[in-house]
Write an enzyme that holds these catalytic residues in place. Structure first.
Site, PDB file in Angstrom:
ATOM      1  N   ARG A  70      -3.157  58.687  80.170  1.00  0.00           N
ATOM      2  CA  ARG A  70      -3.660  58.606  78.774  1.00  0.00           C
ATOM      3  C   ARG A  70      -3.613  59.895  77.980  1.00  0.00           C
ATOM      4  NH1 ARG A  70      -3.055  53.322  79.016  1.00  0.00           N
ATOM      5  NH2 ARG A  70      -4.762  52.141  79.911  1.00  0.00           N
ATOM      6  N   HIS A 238       5.264  46.242  88.264  1.00  0.00           N
ATOM      7  CA  HIS A 238       4.194  45.259  88.508  1.00  0.00           C
ATOM      8  C   HIS A 238       4.646  43.795  88.562  1.00  0.00           C
ATOM      9  CE1 HIS A 238       4.382  45.361  84.136  1.00  0.00           C
ATOM     10  NE2 HIS A 238       3.521  46.348  83.974  1.00  0.00           N
ATOM     11  N   ASP A 324      -0.683  50.794  88.828  1.00  0.00           N
ATOM     12  CA  ASP A 324      -0.821  50.485  87.398  1.00  0.00           C
ATOM     13  C   ASP A 324      -2.238  50.834  86.935  1.00  0.00           C
ATOM     14  OD1 ASP A 324      -0.309  49.758  84.814  1.00  0.00           O
ATOM     15  OD2 ASP A 324      -0.233  47.597  85.177  1.00  0.00           O
TER      16      ASP A 324
END
Ligand code: DOR
Length: 457
Positions: A70, A238, A324
């Site tokens: 982030r 994923h 993830d």
């Protein structure tokens, strides 16, 4: 920088890179593995720290191909510093950081920013992933060569697919020259539409818009065709449906350069959890129904998907486990299910979740470790092989864990800023006891027994 010597004694040493699984000792010095095997006391240098490894597993540190740190832009969700601490607590010594930041990692200066931050604030290795398209906007390819020269470990627009097939084709064409994979978030938006959970009876019962499995499978099929046309290196991020597994299997059988990852939550949690009651069999919506911590992309799916993913992981069609890790602030989750952000905070629970498969004999311990070490290193390429090995002379990146230690997930104790996990309050069996990066003890957890440094005898 010279680091002290550490010896871990009487541990179960598992090194899938050499098919090693034996009880013994492992000596680290000067940031590297010095020796692994049965070491007499005479081999242990004076002043070495001695860790009692009885009942513990020692393995190469885990490598996470897919996490969201982030930073820059969303520091209220996670920072490199907090994400790195969470990684160390989870046994991860290398993290590949996704570029869906603000600004996105789509030029050399941004890559350098991540490298500098990581050098200052992270005890684990951080490998930036570069954007496939400029600004992750999907219109124009990023300067992939510039990004590769700056040191990205892979390319991805994760959070979004590379939607334009011709851009994906071009990216795959460059991927083989650059020797780096394109990790695609496979989601055909014209099928997923406004879906927020897996299409099926649970979504219908809860009145939530469903995402069909075909949204994932259609794009994987497209990407495999493009990998075949270009000889490019495709990595499926994923992967989550029963139908995706044979697509990857057949592509590999045809010799295409296709790899895939699966996340711990898709291997252990189903869409039943969205009904509440933490997955306990239920037909009615419980008090915890619509728990937004279960909202993730790809969505949690049916038990039949979970079972097919476990088989695909065990037999090696799925190369690796990737977290993830998608930390979010409270306000992004304390809203209606429809509005909540997609994502689960995973780094600190991944090992405990994966050991459920080992304890239930669905996956061997060696295979679990392989998919967390050698598997991801192979996807990244030869250059990273040493990070997934306990071979003498390789970097001393190590996890020590107790496969039987039970603990209750309490997000107030998370190092990650993201407290968004459906596992809050559940008991996991298996916990990291210590993590070592380049010979430095970067995490000391419950159950670590360090004996006095060995003195002159
Ligand atoms: O649930 C998810 N969250 N899936 C993604 O692919 C992106 C991620 C995020 O960045 O929050």
């Amino acid at each position: 920088m010279e680091t002290e010597s550490i010896v871990i004694r009487h541990a179960r040493i598992i090194d899938p890179s050499r098919q090693l699984d034996r009880v013994g000792d492992i000596l680290l010095g000067n940031g590297e593995i010095v020796a692994a095997g049965r070491l007499g006391l005479d081999r242990i240098p004076e002043g070495a720290r001695v860790i009692d490894g009885t009942g513990l597993v020692v393995a190469p540190g885990f490598i996470d191909l897919h996490c969201h740190l982030r930073e820059p832009g969303f520091e209220y969700k996670e920072t490199i510093a907090a994400g790195a601490k969470a990684a160390a607590k989870g046994g991860f010594t290398t993290l590949c950081a996704m570029p869906n930041t603000d600004p996105p990692i789509d030029n050399a200066a941004m890559v350098e920013f991540i490298h500098q931050k990581a050098r200052k604030e992270s005890a684990v290795r951080i490998l930036p992933i570069g954007c496939v398209t400029k600004g992750r906007k999907g219109h124009e390819l990023s300067e992939m060569e510039e990004l590769a020269t700056a040191g990205v470990a892979a390319f991805s627009d994760d959070g979004d697919p590379v939607y334009d097939a011709n851009l994906m084709k071009l990216a795959l064409t460059y991927s083989s020259d650059l020797g780096l994979v394109i990790s695609n978030h496979c989601q055909e938006r014209s099928l997923s539409c406004n879906g927020v959970m897996a299409e099926g009876p649970v979504a219908t019962h809860l009145g939530l818009d469903g995402i069909p499995a075909a949204a994932e499978e259609a794009m994987i099929a497209r990407d495999i065709a493009l990998a075949e046309a270009t000889g490019g290196r495709l990595h499926v991020a994923h992967l989550s449906t029963v139908g995706s597994v044979p697509l990857v299997r057949e592509a590999k059988d045809r010799g295409l350069l296709v790899t895939a990852e699966v996340c711990p939550h898709h291997l252990t949690v189903t869409d039943q959890w969205v009904l509440g009651a933490k997955g306990a069999a239920s037909v009615a919506a419980g008090g915890l129904a619509y728990d937004t911590s279960t909202k993730v992309y790809p969505p949690l799916r049916a038990q039949s998907d979970v079972e097919a993913l476990i088989v695909g992981l065990a037999d090696g069609v799925i190369d690796c486990i990737a977290t993830d890790h998608a930390p979010h602030d409270l306000t992004s989750k304390q809203v209606t299910y429809q509005e909540a952000a997609f994502g689960i905070s995973v780094l600190e629970t991944a090992l405990g979740s994966m050991l459920q498969l080992v304890h239930s004999s669905k996956l061997s311990m060696a295979a679990m470790i392989d998919r967390l070490t050698v598997g991801p290193a192979n996807v990244l390429g030869e250059k990273y092989a040493d990070l997934a090995s306990l071979q003498p002379g390789t970097p001393a990146d190590i996890v020590i864990f107790d496969p039987d230690q039970e603990w209750t997930v309490d997000t107030s104790e998370f190092a990650s800023k993201g407290k968004n996990t459906p596992l809050e309050g559940t008991t996991l069996k298996g916990r990291v006891v210590a993590t070592i990066v380049a010979g430095n003890l970067v995490y000391e957890g419950p159950g670590l027994k360090i004996q006095e440094a060995r003195g002159r005898t």
